[in-house]
Design an enzyme around this catalytic site. Sequence first.
Site, PDB file in Angstrom:
ATOM      1  CB  SER A 184      27.077  31.759  -2.272  1.00  0.00           C
ATOM      2  OG  SER A 184      26.080  32.397  -1.122  1.00  0.00           O
ATOM      3  CE1 TYR A 197      30.717  29.383   1.184  1.00  0.00           C
ATOM      4  CE2 TYR A 197      29.107  30.681   0.909  1.00  0.00           C
ATOM      5  CZ  TYR A 197      29.538  30.143   0.904  1.00  0.00           C
ATOM      6  OH  TYR A 197      28.262  29.193   0.130  1.00  0.00           O
TER       7      TYR A 197
END
Length: 263
Positions: A184, A197
Amino acid sequence: MASGNNAFPPQTQKEQPGLEYLMNPRPQFANPDYKPSNKLSGKVAIVTGGDSGIGRSVCYHFVMEGATVAFTYVKGPEDRDMEETLQILQRVKRPEAKDPIAIPTDVGVDENCKQVVDQVMKAFGQIDILVNNAALQYEDDSVEDFNPQLIEKVFRTNIFAHFFMIRHAVRHMKAGSSIINTTSVNAYHGHSKLLVYTSTKGAILGLIRALALRLAERGIRVNGVAPGPIWTPLIPSSFKADEIPSFGTETTMGRAGGSIVNA
């Protein structure tokens, strides 16, 4: 992609995994102008979390390119998304490719990942591409109130599963095969509301770099994709309803990828 001054309507889903069929607008999993060129004819790919979001798009384009695809999903909650994805893939499947299969499992458990690999080998006899894509994310309300069980759940799905899938799949992968891990942009920029996350995505980035060095001698490529804000089921299932309209507006283009709003 979201475009112009249009914003996503406020919405929320109570639990993860999020469900694509409930989203408004529905994510755009394919570029209507995409022209396949038979890049993956004869290849077999495993995609974790392939029933929706980025995973669905990966499966679709792999099948368009001639691959035979197996994807994982969460049995029960994701059944409808899974069935929809299988129908989509069947419509574009090349004649020489075998029918796609969907495998219900929790990839955060090592034995489950072994069973996925074993099932794919039994069905297709080879594994050429592994895409580690399944992920969870939750907003962290307070640093002082981190939930140990939730931390483990997110790490199991987001990074442990990469190790588990890789260790079982790589036994069957030959020179020229490819492992692709979804990390990400948060691994590079951070995210103040997604500490757990973001930590898993940073771990994936480290794994990509180290594993690429390790497997180079075997002719197996290891790469990563680091998406920015993408309109997937993770978004309405992890953010508050009033945060949805501004999702993606912090990007250079001022919009998220993955959907056309009011098109």
